[in-house]
Design an enzyme around this catalytic site. Structure first.
Site, PDB file in Angstrom:
ATOM      1  N   ALA A   1       0.660  -1.138   0.151  1.00  0.00           N
ATOM      2  CA  ALA A   1      -0.097  -0.053   0.106  1.00  0.00           C
ATOM      3  C   ALA A   1       0.773   1.393  -0.199  1.00  0.00           C
ATOM      4  O   ALA A   1       0.282   2.239  -0.247  1.00  0.00           O
ATOM      5  CB  ALA A   1      -0.824  -0.086   1.236  1.00  0.00           C
TER       6      ALA A   1
ATOM      7  N   ARG B   1      10.906   7.142  -0.939  1.00  0.00           N
ATOM      8  CA  ARG B   1      12.457   7.201  -1.348  1.00  0.00           C
ATOM      9  C   ARG B   1      12.734   6.887  -2.637  1.00  0.00           C
ATOM     10  O   ARG B   1      13.877   7.192  -2.926  1.00  0.00           O
ATOM     11  CB  ARG B   1      13.051   6.200  -0.272  1.00  0.00           C
ATOM     12  CG  ARG B   1      13.111   6.861   1.281  1.00  0.00           C
ATOM     13  CD  ARG B   1      13.334   5.656   1.905  1.00  0.00           C
ATOM     14  NE  ARG B   1      12.197   4.822   2.559  1.00  0.00           N
ATOM     15  CZ  ARG B   1      12.135   3.790   3.380  1.00  0.00           C
ATOM     16  NH1 ARG B   1      13.247   3.425   4.131  1.00  0.00           N
ATOM     17  NH2 ARG B   1      11.180   2.910   3.491  1.00  0.00           N
TER      18      ARG B   1
ATOM     19  N   LYS C   1       5.816   2.424  -5.665  1.00  0.00           N
ATOM     20  CA  LYS C   1       7.495   1.786  -5.476  1.00  0.00           C
ATOM     21  C   LYS C   1       7.079   0.118  -5.940  1.00  0.00           C
ATOM     22  O   LYS C   1       8.122  -0.249  -6.811  1.00  0.00           O
ATOM     23  CB  LYS C   1       7.712   1.596  -4.268  1.00  0.00           C
ATOM     24  CG  LYS C   1       9.074   0.740  -3.891  1.00  0.00           C
ATOM     25  CD  LYS C   1       9.575   0.966  -2.475  1.00  0.00           C
ATOM     26  CE  LYS C   1       8.466   0.327  -1.297  1.00  0.00           C
ATOM     27  NZ  LYS C   1       9.451   0.595  -0.210  1.00  0.00           N
TER      28      LYS C   1
ATOM     29  N   THR D   1       2.955  -0.653   8.784  1.00  0.00           N
ATOM     30  CA  THR D   1       3.014  -2.048   8.480  1.00  0.00           C
ATOM     31  C   THR D   1       1.788  -2.945   9.292  1.00  0.00           C
ATOM     32  O   THR D   1       1.369  -3.828   8.915  1.00  0.00           O
ATOM     33  CB  THR D   1       4.295  -2.680   8.231  1.00  0.00           C
ATOM     34  OG1 THR D   1       4.931  -2.542   9.439  1.00  0.00           O
ATOM     35  CG2 THR D   1       5.201  -2.087   7.068  1.00  0.00           C
TER      36      THR D   1
ATOM     37  N   LYS E   1       7.393  -3.760 -41.037  1.00  0.00           N
ATOM     38  CA  LYS E   1       6.317  -3.297 -40.084  1.00  0.00           C
ATOM     39  C   LYS E   1       5.135  -4.024 -40.428  1.00  0.00           C
ATOM     40  O   LYS E   1       4.928  -3.873 -41.798  1.00  0.00           O
ATOM     41  CB  LYS E   1       6.127  -1.718 -39.982  1.00  0.00           C
ATOM     42  CG  LYS E   1       5.153  -1.322 -39.108  1.00  0.00           C
ATOM     43  CD  LYS E   1       4.045  -0.369 -39.566  1.00  0.00           C
ATOM     44  CE  LYS E   1       3.141  -0.619 -40.267  1.00  0.00           C
ATOM     45  NZ  LYS E   1       2.108   0.289 -40.576  1.00  0.00           N
TER      46      LYS E   1
ATOM     47  N   TYR F   1       1.693   4.667 -47.166  1.00  0.00           N
ATOM     48  CA  TYR F   1       1.049   5.766 -46.403  1.00  0.00           C
ATOM     49  C   TYR F   1       0.882   7.165 -47.114  1.00  0.00           C
ATOM     50  O   TYR F   1       1.882   7.371 -47.729  1.00  0.00           O
ATOM     51  CB  TYR F   1       1.662   6.195 -45.250  1.00  0.00           C
ATOM     52  CG  TYR F   1       1.388   6.942 -44.099  1.00  0.00           C
ATOM     53  CD1 TYR F   1       0.077   6.794 -43.762  1.00  0.00           C
ATOM     54  CD2 TYR F   1       2.179   8.185 -43.557  1.00  0.00           C
ATOM     55  CE1 TYR F   1      -0.677   7.827 -42.869  1.00  0.00           C
ATOM     56  CE2 TYR F   1       1.253   8.860 -42.631  1.00  0.00           C
ATOM     57  CZ  TYR F   1       0.259   8.854 -42.263  1.00  0.00           C
ATOM     58  OH  TYR F   1      -0.285   9.461 -41.169  1.00  0.00           O
TER      59      TYR F   1
HETATM   60  C1  UD1 Z   1      10.341  -2.591   6.849  1.00  0.00           C
HETATM   61  C2  UD1 Z   1      10.416  -3.233   8.473  1.00  0.00           C
HETATM   62  C3  UD1 Z   1      11.806  -3.511   8.739  1.00  0.00           C
HETATM   63  C4  UD1 Z   1      12.431  -4.376   7.977  1.00  0.00           C
HETATM   64  C5  UD1 Z   1      12.313  -3.986   6.542  1.00  0.00           C
HETATM   65  C6  UD1 Z   1      12.735  -5.165   5.601  1.00  0.00           C
HETATM   66  C7  UD1 Z   1       8.530  -2.180   9.700  1.00  0.00           C
HETATM   67  C8  UD1 Z   1       7.961  -1.183  10.626  1.00  0.00           C
HETATM   68  N1  UD1 Z   1       9.769  -2.122   9.099  1.00  0.00           N
HETATM   69  O1  UD1 Z   1      11.092  -1.407   6.922  1.00  0.00           O
HETATM   70  O2  UD1 Z   1      11.764  -3.705  10.044  1.00  0.00           O
HETATM   71  O3  UD1 Z   1      13.925  -4.407   8.096  1.00  0.00           O
HETATM   72  O4  UD1 Z   1      10.886  -3.756   6.140  1.00  0.00           O
HETATM   73  O5  UD1 Z   1      12.751  -4.741   4.244  1.00  0.00           O
HETATM   74  O6  UD1 Z   1       7.707  -2.842   9.169  1.00  0.00           O
HETATM   75  N2  UD1 Z   1       3.382  -0.633   3.697  1.00  0.00           N
HETATM   76  C9  UD1 Z   1       1.818  -0.631   3.715  1.00  0.00           C
HETATM   77  N3  UD1 Z   1       1.286   0.207   4.562  1.00  0.00           N
HETATM   78  C10 UD1 Z   1       1.811   0.913   5.241  1.00  0.00           C
HETATM   79  C11 UD1 Z   1       3.296   0.958   5.327  1.00  0.00           C
HETATM   80  C12 UD1 Z   1       3.991   0.166   4.542  1.00  0.00           C
HETATM   81  O7  UD1 Z   1       1.508  -1.496   2.743  1.00  0.00           O
HETATM   82  O8  UD1 Z   1       1.115   1.758   5.885  1.00  0.00           O
HETATM   83  C13 UD1 Z   1       4.026  -1.570   2.833  1.00  0.00           C
HETATM   84  C14 UD1 Z   1       4.943  -0.997   1.854  1.00  0.00           C
HETATM   85  O9  UD1 Z   1       4.164  -0.677   0.555  1.00  0.00           O
HETATM   86  C15 UD1 Z   1       6.080  -2.052   1.653  1.00  0.00           C
HETATM   87  C16 UD1 Z   1       6.122  -2.782   2.781  1.00  0.00           C
HETATM   88  O10 UD1 Z   1       4.901  -2.479   3.562  1.00  0.00           O
HETATM   89  O11 UD1 Z   1       5.763  -2.841   0.373  1.00  0.00           O
HETATM   90  C17 UD1 Z   1       7.374  -2.251   3.859  1.00  0.00           C
HETATM   91  O12 UD1 Z   1       7.053  -1.089   4.052  1.00  0.00           O
HETATM   92  P1  UD1 Z   1       8.349   0.083   4.178  1.00  0.00           P
HETATM   93  O13 UD1 Z   1       7.877   1.474   4.315  1.00  0.00           O
HETATM   94  O14 UD1 Z   1       9.112  -0.249   2.750  1.00  0.00           O
HETATM   95  O15 UD1 Z   1       9.146  -0.407   5.355  1.00  0.00           O
HETATM   96  P2  UD1 Z   1      10.789  -0.513   5.759  1.00  0.00           P
HETATM   97  O16 UD1 Z   1      11.104   0.892   6.167  1.00  0.00           O
HETATM   98  O17 UD1 Z   1      11.703  -0.991   4.520  1.00  0.00           O
HETATM   99 CA    CA Z   2      11.256  -1.741   2.420  1.00  0.00          CA
END
Ligand code: UD1
Ligand code: CA
Length: 456
Positions: free
Chosen positions: A11, A16, A23, A79, A351, A387
């Site tokens: 989601a 970044r 992403k 997450t 083509k 053409y």
């Molecule tokens: C997360 C973990 C971290 C781990 C790393 C591994 C958490 C808080 N941290 O960090 O411990 O080492 O992954 O790659 O979980 N997402 C949602 N909804 C949200 C937030 C995120 O669906 O509200 C999804 C993102 O799209 C992504 C995934 O969750 O696919 C991970 O989120 P991201 O923000 O990339 O977490 P990291 O900072 O990488």
């Molecule tokens: Ca990540």
């Protein structure tokens, strides 16, 4: 066997990445990251796979199709909050739930299976997939007690200096007892640097309840790479490329310079085919056996038969037969069908055209919107004038016809079977079978003209 569920988190916007594209839709070897994760998970065989969508939900659904259950996370509060969205769907189920992130495209089915097995063997409430990272910056760290038991996961941003020196990281893939997961999630708060509900906090909550937490450490950090920015995206591409190329080599395909060969995740290649440097083969391309492809060739979403050679050329969305020779420097554009034993030589553009068996366009031609029969010879500089600035018209060249050099075939026009076009002709009318057509001015020679000029 216990019931198995999977939740894939997809989601986030992925700030970044600094991208307009969400992403997890960024591609690694031609396939969106989240699709890689879904494909591996589906090979494990889950009773239900739930993808949590938010940013770009429609685009993500379009990519992944209808075999998946989607849950909308309207606001991205972390997450833990993301997993919580699946509560109504999964809370009452008995069994294990694997949670994965859509941004870890290198995870494999084997590792997911090993994680589930480890979890079940240890009778744990939660099992974290961990890895040792040479540079753990940005990842959550696994905090263990003196006896080595997992205590909690601390996010990089929340970690003390001492915690930051831990090199064992949370890969973002976990296996939970389903009921315990949703029960613990209710207690997750957001008092942390990012003000988010962290899924990893579930670990500490369960640990405090004296539940067993296990950690399954994979020795392949590569496989757990989380892609948060474009530098990591390039690393993921490199690792995936190597994995794909090695699989082809093990299957009997020669890559003379694997570091300089890009093959998409879904491409199929037959045995004893040789792929030379600088070649990029993408989409759903299928290449047969005993072919020679490259150097410096791009093939997109195409089918190539057996014993065909394609060098320094581009082939897009077309079908190429057996024993065909293409290039150097040819361009086969979409919707072309090149029959067996055809030769397409240098600086030829094709083509939306069909070529029958054994036909040749060896040099410097443009053939568009044409049906070329078998054993046709298109001389150097043959052009279909397809053409008029508004509409496109068809050119038909029947079996055995011979088109002399530098001829314009003004479509719509048909060149009959075995007909012969004199070099330099501009053909505006159909040419019957077996006929010769000459459509150019006769040459005039004025003897001694120059001598007379000089005398003046
Ligand atoms: C997360 C973990 C971290 C781990 C790393 C591994 C958490 C808080 N941290 O960090 O411990 O080492 O992954 O790659 O979980 N997402 C949602 N909804 C949200 C937030 C995120 O669906 O509200 C999804 C993102 O799209 C992504 C995934 O969750 O696919 C991970 O989120 P991201 O923000 O990339 O977490 P990291 O900072 O990488
Ligand atoms: Ca990540």
């Amino acid at each position: 066997m216990k019931n198995r569920y999977a939740i894939i988190l997809a989601a986030g916007q992925g700030t970044r990445m600094k991208s307009r594209l969400y992403k997890i839709l960024h591609s690694v070897c031609g396939k969106p990251m989240v699709q890689h994760v879904v494909d591996q998970v589906s090979q494990v065989g889950m009773d239900r796979t739930v993808v949590v969508v938010g940013h770009g939900a429609e685009k993500v659904k379009e990519q992944l199709g209808d075999e998946i259950t989607y849950i909308l996370q309207e606001e991205q509060l972390g997450t833990g909050h993301a997993v919580m969205q699946a509560e109504t769907l999964l809370k009452d189920k008995e069994g294990v739930t694997v949670v994965l992130c859509g941004d870890t495209p290198l995870i494999t089915k084997e590792t997911i299976e090993s994680l589930i097995m480890y979890h079940e063997q240890h009778n744990a409430k939660a099992t974290i997939l961990t890895a040792k990272a040479s540079d753990p910056t940005g990842y959550g760290r696994i905090v263990r007690d003196r006896q080595g038991a997992v205590q909690r996961i601390v996010e990089h941003k929340d970690a003390s200096n001492e915690e930051r020196s831990i090199t064992e990281i949370n890969t973002g893939t976990y296996c939970f007892d389903n009921a315990a997961l949703f029960e613990a999630l209710r207690h997750v708060g957001n008092k942390n640097v990012q003000g988010e509900y962290y899924l990893p906090d579930v670990v500490e909550i369960l640990q405090r309840q004296s539940e067993l937490i296990a950690a399954y450490q994979t020795d392949s950090f590569d496989e757990t790479l989380g892609v948060n920015d474009r530098v990591a995206l390039a690393s993921a591409e490199e690792i995936m490329r190597k994995r794909i190329n090695e699989a082809h080599m093990r299957n009997g395909v020669t890559l003379t310079d694997p570091n300089n060969t890009h093959i998409g995740a879904e491409v199929m290649i037959g045995t004893d085919t040789i792929i030379k440097p600088g070649t990029m083969i993408t989409g759903k391309t299928v290449i047969g056996s005993d072919c020679e492809i490259g150097p410096n060739t791009e093939i997109i979403d195409s089918y190539v038969g057996d014993r065909t050679t394609i060098k320094q050329s581009v082939v897009s969305k077309s079908e190429i037969g057996n024993e065909v020779s293409i290039g150097p420097f040819a361009h086969i554009r979409p919707d072309s069908q090149i029959g067996d034993e055809v030769k397409i030589g240098n600086f030829v553009e094709i083509k939306k055209s069909m070529f029958g068996k054994g036909s040749k366009a060896s040099h410097l031609s443009y053939i568009g919107d044409a049906e070329v029969g078998s054993n046709v010879n298109l001389g150097c500089g043959s052009i279909t004038v397809n053409y008029d600035g508004k509409n496109k018209f068809l050119t038909k060249i029947e079996d055995g016809a011979f088109v002399g050099c530098n001829s314009n075939l003004i479509a719509p026009v048909t060149i009959g079977k075995d007909a012969y076009i004199a070099a330099g002709s501009t053909i505006t009318n159909d040419v019957p079978e077996n006929a010769l057509a000459i459509a150019r001015e006769r040459q005039i020679v004025k003897n001694e003209y120059v001598t007379k000029l000089k005398e003046k």
